[in-house]
Motif scaffolding. Structure first.
Motif, PDB file in Angstrom:
ATOM      1  N   GLU A  19       2.140  14.025 -16.440  1.00 11.88           N
ATOM      2  CA  GLU A  19       1.152  15.270 -16.339  1.00 11.88           C
ATOM      3  C   GLU A  19       0.734  15.680 -15.053  1.00 11.88           C
ATOM      4  O   GLU A  19       0.054  16.589 -15.025  1.00 11.88           O
ATOM      5  N   GLY A  20       1.087  14.689 -13.943  1.00  9.32           N
ATOM      6  CA  GLY A  20       0.634  15.196 -12.636  1.00  9.32           C
ATOM      7  C   GLY A  20       0.428  14.126 -11.823  1.00  9.32           C
ATOM      8  O   GLY A  20       0.702  12.717 -12.198  1.00  9.32           O
ATOM      9  N   LYS A  21       0.118  14.328 -10.455  1.00 13.65           N
ATOM     10  CA  LYS A  21      -0.240  13.348  -9.740  1.00 13.65           C
ATOM     11  C   LYS A  21      -1.425  13.405  -9.344  1.00 13.65           C
ATOM     12  O   LYS A  21      -1.916  14.525  -8.666  1.00 13.65           O
ATOM     13  N   ARG A  22      -2.304  12.264  -9.174  1.00 11.90           N
ATOM     14  CA  ARG A  22      -3.598  12.194  -8.290  1.00 11.90           C
ATOM     15  C   ARG A  22      -3.202  11.959  -6.938  1.00 11.90           C
ATOM     16  O   ARG A  22      -2.991  10.738  -6.642  1.00 11.90           O
ATOM     17  N   ARG A  23      -3.394  12.599  -6.024  1.00 10.75           N
ATOM     18  CA  ARG A  23      -3.158  12.270  -4.549  1.00 10.75           C
ATOM     19  C   ARG A  23      -4.160  11.410  -3.925  1.00 10.75           C
ATOM     20  O   ARG A  23      -5.411  11.596  -3.951  1.00 10.75           O
ATOM     21  N   LYS A  24      -4.026  10.191  -3.406  1.00  9.20           N
ATOM     22  CA  LYS A  24      -5.026   9.440  -2.717  1.00  9.20           C
ATOM     23  C   LYS A  24      -6.110   9.077  -3.715  1.00  9.20           C
ATOM     24  O   LYS A  24      -7.216   9.065  -3.025  1.00  9.20           O
ATOM     25  N   ASN A  25      -5.666   8.650  -4.690  1.00  9.47           N
ATOM     26  CA  ASN A  25      -6.737   8.463  -5.627  1.00  9.47           C
ATOM     27  C   ASN A  25      -7.347   7.167  -5.972  1.00  9.47           C
ATOM     28  O   ASN A  25      -8.194   6.846  -6.454  1.00  9.47           O
ATOM     29  N   ILE A  26      -6.378   6.108  -5.538  1.00  9.73           N
ATOM     30  CA  ILE A  26      -6.694   4.660  -6.061  1.00  9.73           C
ATOM     31  C   ILE A  26      -6.224   3.737  -5.305  1.00  9.73           C
ATOM     32  O   ILE A  26      -5.400   3.906  -4.512  1.00  9.73           O
ATOM     33  N   ARG A  27      -7.003   2.836  -4.874  1.00 13.08           N
ATOM     34  CA  ARG A  27      -6.976   1.693  -4.055  1.00 13.08           C
ATOM     35  C   ARG A  27      -6.369   0.508  -4.714  1.00 13.08           C
ATOM     36  O   ARG A  27      -7.254  -0.202  -5.672  1.00 13.08           O
ATOM     37  N   SER A  28      -5.627  -0.421  -4.182  1.00 12.60           N
ATOM     38  CA  SER A  28      -5.025  -1.614  -4.703  1.00 12.60           C
ATOM     39  C   SER A  28      -5.969  -2.783  -4.138  1.00 12.60           C
ATOM     40  O   SER A  28      -6.280  -2.821  -2.933  1.00 12.60           O
ATOM     41  N   LYS A  29      -6.660  -3.552  -4.818  1.00  8.06           N
ATOM     42  CA  LYS A  29      -7.487  -4.580  -4.620  1.00  8.06           C
ATOM     43  C   LYS A  29      -6.536  -5.524  -3.848  1.00  8.06           C
ATOM     44  O   LYS A  29      -7.063  -6.333  -2.569  1.00  8.06           O
ATOM     45  N   ALA A  30      -5.297  -5.752  -4.064  1.00  7.01           N
ATOM     46  CA  ALA A  30      -4.496  -6.759  -3.594  1.00  7.01           C
ATOM     47  C   ALA A  30      -4.136  -6.445  -1.987  1.00  7.01           C
ATOM     48  O   ALA A  30      -4.246  -7.104  -1.244  1.00  7.01           O
ATOM     49  N   THR A  31      -3.803  -5.339  -1.885  1.00  2.21           N
ATOM     50  CA  THR A  31      -3.497  -4.659  -0.161  1.00  2.21           C
ATOM     51  C   THR A  31      -4.408  -3.909   0.210  1.00  2.21           C
ATOM     52  O   THR A  31      -4.460  -3.748   1.739  1.00  2.21           O
ATOM     53  N   LYS A  32      -5.326  -3.370  -0.466  1.00  2.00           N
ATOM     54  CA  LYS A  32      -6.471  -2.357   0.157  1.00  2.00           C
ATOM     55  C   LYS A  32      -5.853  -1.197   0.721  1.00  2.00           C
ATOM     56  O   LYS A  32      -6.704  -0.192   1.132  1.00  2.00           O
ATOM     57  N   LYS A  33      -4.691  -1.027   0.245  1.00  2.00           N
ATOM     58  CA  LYS A  33      -4.098   0.337   0.638  1.00  2.00           C
ATOM     59  C   LYS A  33      -4.500   1.449  -0.489  1.00  2.00           C
ATOM     60  O   LYS A  33      -4.626   1.293  -1.794  1.00  2.00           O
ATOM     61  N   ILE A  34      -4.555   2.795  -0.306  1.00  2.00           N
ATOM     62  CA  ILE A  34      -4.914   3.769  -1.065  1.00  2.00           C
ATOM     63  C   ILE A  34      -3.453   4.565  -1.381  1.00  2.00           C
ATOM     64  O   ILE A  34      -2.607   4.552  -0.535  1.00  2.00           O
ATOM     65  N   HIS A  35      -3.484   4.654  -2.722  1.00  2.00           N
ATOM     66  CA  HIS A  35      -2.078   5.168  -3.287  1.00  2.00           C
ATOM     67  C   HIS A  35      -2.477   6.423  -3.916  1.00  2.00           C
ATOM     68  O   HIS A  35      -3.311   6.789  -4.521  1.00  2.00           O
ATOM     69  N   ASP A  36      -1.438   7.182  -4.050  1.00  2.00           N
ATOM     70  CA  ASP A  36      -1.317   8.377  -5.132  1.00  2.00           C
ATOM     71  C   ASP A  36      -1.137   7.723  -6.616  1.00  2.00           C
ATOM     72  O   ASP A  36      -1.057   6.487  -6.423  1.00  2.00           O
ATOM     73  N   GLU A  37      -1.384   8.557  -7.615  1.00  2.00           N
ATOM     74  CA  GLU A  37      -1.398   7.850  -8.791  1.00  2.00           C
ATOM     75  C   GLU A  37      -0.585   9.100  -9.737  1.00  2.00           C
ATOM     76  O   GLU A  37      -1.048  10.233 -10.086  1.00  2.00           O
ATOM     77  N   ASN A  38       0.634   8.496 -10.420  1.00  2.00           N
ATOM     78  CA  ASN A  38       1.165   9.365 -11.494  1.00  2.00           C
ATOM     79  C   ASN A  38       0.524   9.067 -12.683  1.00  2.00           C
ATOM     80  O   ASN A  38       0.176   7.934 -13.239  1.00  2.00           O
ATOM     81  N   ILE A  39       0.129  10.286 -13.452  1.00  3.57           N
ATOM     82  CA  ILE A  39      -0.603  10.407 -14.651  1.00  3.57           C
ATOM     83  C   ILE A  39       0.476  10.586 -15.887  1.00  3.57           C
ATOM     84  O   ILE A  39       1.133  11.640 -15.509  1.00  3.57           O
ATOM     85  N   TYR A  40       0.283   9.852 -16.974  1.00  4.75           N
ATOM     86  CA  TYR A  40       1.529  10.107 -18.067  1.00  4.75           C
ATOM     87  C   TYR A  40       0.341  10.132 -19.383  1.00  4.75           C
ATOM     88  O   TYR A  40      -0.630   9.627 -19.261  1.00  4.75           O
ATOM     89  N   GLY A  41       0.714  10.810 -20.470  1.00  7.98           N
ATOM     90  CA  GLY A  41       0.190  10.642 -21.618  1.00  7.98           C
ATOM     91  C   GLY A  41       1.229  10.616 -22.749  1.00  7.98           C
ATOM     92  O   GLY A  41       2.449  10.917 -22.621  1.00  7.98           O
ATOM     93  N   LEU A  42       0.799   9.956 -23.974  1.00  4.47           N
ATOM     94  CA  LEU A  42       1.575  10.233 -25.037  1.00  4.47           C
ATOM     95  C   LEU A  42       0.774  10.236 -26.267  1.00  4.47           C
ATOM     96  O   LEU A  42      -0.426   9.829 -26.403  1.00  4.47           O
TER      97      LEU A  42
END
Length: 175
Positions: A152-175
């Protein structure tokens, strides 16, 4: 709560699971593409998580269902899968999961996800499940698509990994 499949038992955590939880989750390859799992994953982290899961079981109505994955042929847990943000009024929830590296590419998460989706749609009577994955997590994105979730889309620089502290994009899906 307990669900079963051909090879798996999906069940609540107990303090007896502490060692197998730490053994399988305390791996940067497992936690790097998750938002909430710290690395290193300590005994203190496992005790906190088990207590949180026990609190959640008592809530009415439940907003979260955390199923820990155990092979029928083995004691201890090897991963987890859960429904969060369960909203009965809207008929929606979000799903998330992790699996110990020794159990990747064996169809285990496919089997667990199929059973939790069955529970969500047929027992809880939800109408929609949301799921997301970091774009670089090829295994998770592949599984999500295989299970017929729609991108359904991509949220750019939306989420941070607690493990690496890096910020990531996030692919969004629905069913």
């Amino acid at each position: 709560m307990r669900l079963t499949t051909k090879r798996l038992i999906l069940r609540d955590l107990t303090m007896k699971d502490k060692e197998s939880l730490i053994k399988n989750i305390n791996n940067i390859k497992v936690s790097r593409y998750t938002a909430l799992i710290p690395y290193p994953y300590t005994k203190k982290d496992s005790e906190w998580w088990i207590k949180e899961c026990k609190k959640e079981i008592k809530k009415k109505p439940r907003k979260n269902y955390n199923f820990n994955i155990q092979l029928k042929t083995k004691k201890g847990i090897i991963g987890a899968i859960g429904l969060s943000k369960v909203d009965k009024f809207n008929g929606t929830a979000t799903i998330g999961y992790w699996l110990g590296e020794n159990y990747w590419r064996q169809g285990i998460m496919t089997e667990a996800l199929r059973e939790v989706l069955n529970f969500a749609f047929n027992k809880l009577r939800l109408r929609r499940i949301n799921i997301s994955a970091f774009p670089r997590n090829n295994g998770s994105n592949g599984l999500i698509k295989k299970m017929d979730f729609k991108f359904e889309g991509k949220r750019r620089k939306n989420i941070r990994s607690k493990a690496t502290k890096k910020i990531h994009d996030e692919n969004i899906y629905g069913l």
